[in-house]
Design a protein around this motif. Sequence first.
Motif, PDB file in Angstrom:
ATOM      1  N   GLY A 358      -7.875  -4.695   0.851  1.00  0.00           N
ATOM      2  CA  GLY A 358      -7.410  -4.204   2.148  1.00  0.00           C
ATOM      3  C   GLY A 358      -6.856  -2.793   2.056  1.00  0.00           C
ATOM      4  N   HIS A 359      -7.686  -1.851   1.657  1.00  0.00           N
ATOM      5  CA  HIS A 359      -7.224  -0.493   1.369  1.00  0.00           C
ATOM      6  C   HIS A 359      -7.994   0.556   2.153  1.00  0.00           C
ATOM      7  N   VAL A 360      -7.328   1.667   2.428  1.00  0.00           N
ATOM      8  CA  VAL A 360      -7.997   2.897   2.845  1.00  0.00           C
ATOM      9  C   VAL A 360      -7.325   4.022   2.055  1.00  0.00           C
ATOM     10  N   SER A 361      -7.895   5.204   2.114  1.00  0.00           N
ATOM     11  CA  SER A 361      -7.373   6.305   1.301  1.00  0.00           C
ATOM     12  C   SER A 361      -6.033   6.808   1.840  1.00  0.00           C
ATOM     13  N   LYS A 362      -5.272   7.421   0.943  1.00  0.00           N
ATOM     14  CA  LYS A 362      -4.008   8.059   1.326  1.00  0.00           C
ATOM     15  C   LYS A 362      -4.229   9.054   2.463  1.00  0.00           C
ATOM     16  N   GLY A 363      -5.415   9.665   2.471  1.00  0.00           N
ATOM     17  CA  GLY A 363      -5.724  10.663   3.485  1.00  0.00           C
ATOM     18  C   GLY A 363      -5.699  10.117   4.904  1.00  0.00           C
ATOM     19  N   CYS A 364      -5.739   8.785   5.046  1.00  0.00           N
ATOM     20  CA  CYS A 364      -5.715   8.180   6.384  1.00  0.00           C
ATOM     21  C   CYS A 364      -4.307   7.821   6.839  1.00  0.00           C
ATOM     22  N   PHE A 365      -3.339   7.899   5.923  1.00  0.00           N
ATOM     23  CA  PHE A 365      -2.009   7.359   6.234  1.00  0.00           C
ATOM     24  C   PHE A 365      -1.385   8.033   7.462  1.00  0.00           C
ATOM     25  N   ASN A 366      -1.486   9.362   7.542  1.00  0.00           N
ATOM     26  CA  ASN A 366      -0.847  10.040   8.671  1.00  0.00           C
ATOM     27  C   ASN A 366      -1.477   9.633  10.004  1.00  0.00           C
ATOM     28  N   ARG A 389      -5.386  -9.238   0.459  1.00  0.00           N
ATOM     29  CA  ARG A 389      -4.096  -9.318  -0.240  1.00  0.00           C
ATOM     30  C   ARG A 389      -3.526  -7.913  -0.333  1.00  0.00           C
ATOM     31  N   MET A 390      -2.669  -7.563   0.612  1.00  0.00           N
ATOM     32  CA  MET A 390      -2.196  -6.180   0.683  1.00  0.00           C
ATOM     33  C   MET A 390      -0.904  -5.936  -0.097  1.00  0.00           C
ATOM     34  N   THR A 391      -0.450  -6.926  -0.827  1.00  0.00           N
ATOM     35  CA  THR A 391       0.786  -6.749  -1.596  1.00  0.00           C
ATOM     36  C   THR A 391       0.522  -6.458  -3.070  1.00  0.00           C
ATOM     37  N   VAL A 392      -0.725  -6.473  -3.491  1.00  0.00           N
ATOM     38  CA  VAL A 392      -1.019  -6.342  -4.927  1.00  0.00           C
ATOM     39  C   VAL A 392      -0.932  -4.893  -5.399  1.00  0.00           C
ATOM     40  N   TYR A 393      -1.477  -3.975  -4.630  1.00  0.00           N
ATOM     41  CA  TYR A 393      -1.534  -2.575  -5.053  1.00  0.00           C
ATOM     42  C   TYR A 393      -0.642  -1.694  -4.176  1.00  0.00           C
ATOM     43  N   GLU A 394      -0.261  -0.569  -4.736  1.00  0.00           N
ATOM     44  CA  GLU A 394       0.565   0.404  -3.999  1.00  0.00           C
ATOM     45  C   GLU A 394      -0.026   0.716  -2.629  1.00  0.00           C
ATOM     46  N   THR A 395      -1.344   0.944  -2.609  1.00  0.00           N
ATOM     47  CA  THR A 395      -1.990   1.345  -1.360  1.00  0.00           C
ATOM     48  C   THR A 395      -1.740   0.314  -0.261  1.00  0.00           C
ATOM     49  N   GLY A 396      -1.933  -0.947  -0.593  1.00  0.00           N
ATOM     50  CA  GLY A 396      -1.734  -2.004   0.389  1.00  0.00           C
ATOM     51  C   GLY A 396      -0.289  -2.077   0.852  1.00  0.00           C
ATOM     52  N   ARG A 397       0.636  -1.973  -0.117  1.00  0.00           N
ATOM     53  CA  ARG A 397       2.056  -2.062   0.251  1.00  0.00           C
ATOM     54  C   ARG A 397       2.456  -0.885   1.149  1.00  0.00           C
ATOM     55  N   ASP A 398       1.928   0.299   0.820  1.00  0.00           N
ATOM     56  CA  ASP A 398       2.208   1.464   1.675  1.00  0.00           C
ATOM     57  C   ASP A 398       1.703   1.223   3.099  1.00  0.00           C
ATOM     58  N   LEU A 399       0.509   0.677   3.219  1.00  0.00           N
ATOM     59  CA  LEU A 399      -0.072   0.449   4.540  1.00  0.00           C
ATOM     60  C   LEU A 399       0.729  -0.582   5.323  1.00  0.00           C
ATOM     61  N   LEU A 400       1.202  -1.615   4.635  1.00  0.00           N
ATOM     62  CA  LEU A 400       2.048  -2.606   5.317  1.00  0.00           C
ATOM     63  C   LEU A 400       3.326  -1.955   5.830  1.00  0.00           C
ATOM     64  N   ARG A 401       3.910  -1.090   4.986  1.00  0.00           N
ATOM     65  CA  ARG A 401       5.141  -0.408   5.402  1.00  0.00           C
ATOM     66  C   ARG A 401       4.897   0.465   6.630  1.00  0.00           C
ATOM     67  N   ILE A 402       3.725   1.072   6.698  1.00  0.00           N
ATOM     68  CA  ILE A 402       3.405   1.929   7.847  1.00  0.00           C
ATOM     69  C   ILE A 402       3.258   1.092   9.117  1.00  0.00           C
ATOM     70  N   GLY A 403       2.937  -0.181   8.951  1.00  0.00           N
ATOM     71  CA  GLY A 403       2.832  -1.041  10.125  1.00  0.00           C
ATOM     72  C   GLY A 403       1.457  -1.630  10.356  1.00  0.00           C
ATOM     73  N   VAL A 404       0.594  -1.543   9.347  1.00  0.00           N
ATOM     74  CA  VAL A 404      -0.738  -2.139   9.461  1.00  0.00           C
ATOM     75  C   VAL A 404      -0.604  -3.658   9.387  1.00  0.00           C
ATOM     76  N   ILE A 405      -1.356  -4.341  10.237  1.00  0.00           N
ATOM     77  CA  ILE A 405      -1.294  -5.806  10.316  1.00  0.00           C
ATOM     78  C   ILE A 405      -2.407  -6.395   9.454  1.00  0.00           C
ATOM     79  N   PRO A 406      -2.045  -7.173   8.427  1.00  0.00           N
ATOM     80  CA  PRO A 406      -3.098  -7.765   7.585  1.00  0.00           C
ATOM     81  C   PRO A 406      -3.723  -8.959   8.296  1.00  0.00           C
ATOM     82  N   LEU A 407      -5.027  -8.898   8.536  1.00  0.00           N
ATOM     83  CA  LEU A 407      -5.719 -10.003   9.214  1.00  0.00           C
ATOM     84  C   LEU A 407      -6.716 -10.616   8.255  1.00  0.00           C
ATOM     85  N   ASP A 408      -6.383 -11.777   7.739  1.00  0.00           N
ATOM     86  CA  ASP A 408      -7.226 -12.402   6.722  1.00  0.00           C
ATOM     87  C   ASP A 408      -8.363 -13.179   7.374  1.00  0.00           C
TER      88      ASP A 408
END
Lengths: 444, 444
Positions: A358-366, A389-408
């Motif tokens: 469940g990742h996208v690049s850092k370039g999309c965060f803003n 599983r968005m809690t495994v890697y930094e990228t996923g955790r960052d996205l969750l913090r930004i407010g992305v909703i994980p839809l399994d």
Amino acid sequence: MYTGRAYRLLESHGIRVGERVVVRTSTGEHRGILMPRYELADDRHLVIKLKSGYNVGVGIERIVSIARDEEGEGVEEERIGKGRGIDEQSLRVGVGGGVHHGKDRVRLAMISTGGTIASRIDYRTGGVKAALTADELYSIVPELSSIAYMDAEVLMQEYSENLTPMHWSMMAERVGEKVLQGYDGVIVAHGTDTMHYTSSALSFALQNLPVPVVLVGAQRSSDRPSSDAATNLIGAALFAANADAAGVFVAMHNDRSDGRIAVHVGTRVRKNHTSSRDAFRSIDMEPAALVDLNTREIKMDSNLGIMGRDTSRRPLIRSRFDGRVALIKFHPGFDPGIIGYLIGKGYRGLVLEGTGLGHVSKGCFNAIRDAVDSMLVCMTSQCIWGRLRMTVYETGRDLLRIGVIPLDTLPETALTKTMWVLANSTSLDEARSMLLSEMAMEFK
Amino acid sequence: MYTGRAYRLLESHGIRVGERVVVRTSTGEHRGILMPRYELADDRHLVIKLKSGYNVGVGIERIVSIARDEEGEGVEEERIGKGRGIDEQSLRVGVGGGVHHGKDRVRLAMISTGGTIASRIDYRTGGVKAALTADELYSIVPELSSIAYMDAEVLMQEYSENLTPMHWSMMAERVGEKVLQGYDGVIVAHGTDTMHYTSSALSFALQNLPVPVVLVGAQRSSDRPSSDAATNLIGAALFAANADAAGVFVAMHNDRSDGRIAVHVGTRVRKNHTSSRDAFRSIDMEPAALVDLNTREIKMDSNLGIMGRDTSRRPLIRSRFDGRVALIKFHPGFDPGIIGYLIGKGYRGLVLEGTGLGHVSKGCFNAIRDAVDSMLVCMTSQCIWGRLRMTVYETGRDLLRIGVIPLDTLPETALTKTMWVLANSTSLDEARSMLLSEMAMEFK
């Protein structure tokens, strides 16, 4: 295309498909064109297209004589004697359209929306055109009448790539009416291209169903020898009429033979092949049921917790969808400006098809930070299989913090659910909490 | 995690993984921490992490004594006697980094780019961080030294979701250099999220290769007990060193056991599962080869026409990509305005991930008509499996007439190829004809 006994009968008389024939039985006479049969196990019927346009199935054991009809163009209407044989009669039930009530017979509604299952080859262009009405379709699959009384109607005639959320609403409403009218099941004939989008959309729009709603399509048009239209329809009808199941399903071939139809949960199925009969697959689960076309046995997967049939259950019909939701597949080199474009256009939802867990690049965060202020931003995975599983890697955790909703869920299901919750909630917060509640077995 | 003879040896001495041990062999003594082994069939080695940080593999048959090292924290550096055993020596080759030339030994280059295969758990956050250098990685897989001399280096340290076409160019150039330097094969350690995008990109950037270039990743980090990092690396190295094959490949587990590594053609592979070891699958073809980790046998699929190894072959290295290409997944409710946005931004290519045999809705036709004037518009299918066939239905024929280019490849491969042809052609017409020519086994 005829097999077994039917083949031997035709062979012995030198008669080929497409020729005009006159068939006499103990109870009457039929004149018309010998039609191809579909690849069914049944070798006990010939199908004759009458001048009226209807097809009639004639039981082989009732045939007294068969011959090429030398009268040529001037094919006469069939003449049926008084004492019709059961066999002929049963094959003609329902051909005239309309509901055929019967106290102890199952009643199914069939709604045709277009697509290959309701199409035929256009011999002028060589391509395939949506053309068959539901009645015509029904008339070429006489076996259906042995399963249930059928009420068939055409709701729309569209290739499924042209369907929009508005069409889902129309379908949900029409199917909802049929359910409220007390039918024992509803069959929706549908193009296969987006059938899985529609099945998931209807799964949210039609909750708490008392009976099964079965979407069915065909990978090859019904006048091609290899068509799967008839077998899929028969499988769908057997399930809709007899299965102890309720909810929205998709019925298509389970494999490349003609023996079994798989019935998939509407939110967990995907078209995974451009052309094969077994293109539709349940993702990360088994099919809800397998229908054996030879024995007519329905084998439900009892581990899945499919809701049983209960005609006293009151359906929740909420047919609206908010079309301002985009499904965006992330890829290397993806331009976050597309997200900005959607924000500017007033979009209310964005389903990202990210990579891996469940990742996208850092370039999309803003861009995503900007988006979450005004819309639901959901993450799914383009891998198709496996849990998000968005809690495994930094990228996923960052996205969750930004407010992305994980839809399994499948990305396609995430799209239809987001469109549905936005149309059936009063705030983004409410919509978000609806997204995270399971409604139609959509979570992996 | 130790099995067989190694397990029995440790069990009989009451020694567990993570404990400090002192191991004496006929030729010397090692003090350090007993490391976990990866799930390999090899039960003939213990791995000890020395104070220096390097790991050493000790052949069990050479062990004279083993005991818990009661000296506690103050672990001494290992002491090796003069007459080193072959077994210990072979396991230590390459640990110091740099090329180890040997007249009759195969030489491989390994380029680390980041991702799970080069990562470990950050015990502070509980997540996974890219941290291991290629040397460290190599030192924990001592089996590699029995396969080839290895020259390992870190080119970049990125999770693969952050990689862009610019990174592909960097990789193509570095790999190209290694090939021109005469290595017998190149291994690229890579994050799995976009490894299939990179493998297809490198397939176009590095054509006519004399030797194999093998991308390899891990679904679980190398310090997790279930890590596939070591086994994938060993499989990749066995293939790169020994297979009679040239081109760009991806090596990952073939199934959920540890027995076999599948080697996929770089343009025909996809990450199809978020977490399982066998996430990578060849699409509509068999893997190019299966590597048996127990017997070290490489079984090539001779039907595929994989190019053989030929060190006299001169590679074509063209590392540029044009990033102004978007991959857009069509869906019901898709907003054709996104295509307008791309036109306005000066995009030169658009890869549509259409439905079924290669369709999008009629509502997109006008936007596509506008797009074809200034960019390449290609069609692929979101079904993933099956051939693209745009002549079967009206929709496909209409799109062909408008000027859409049917690309019978994976959507991800269509994206990298379009980016590559645009950077390596002088006109849209030339680019279009390059798109339609097969370059790297990319067509289905």
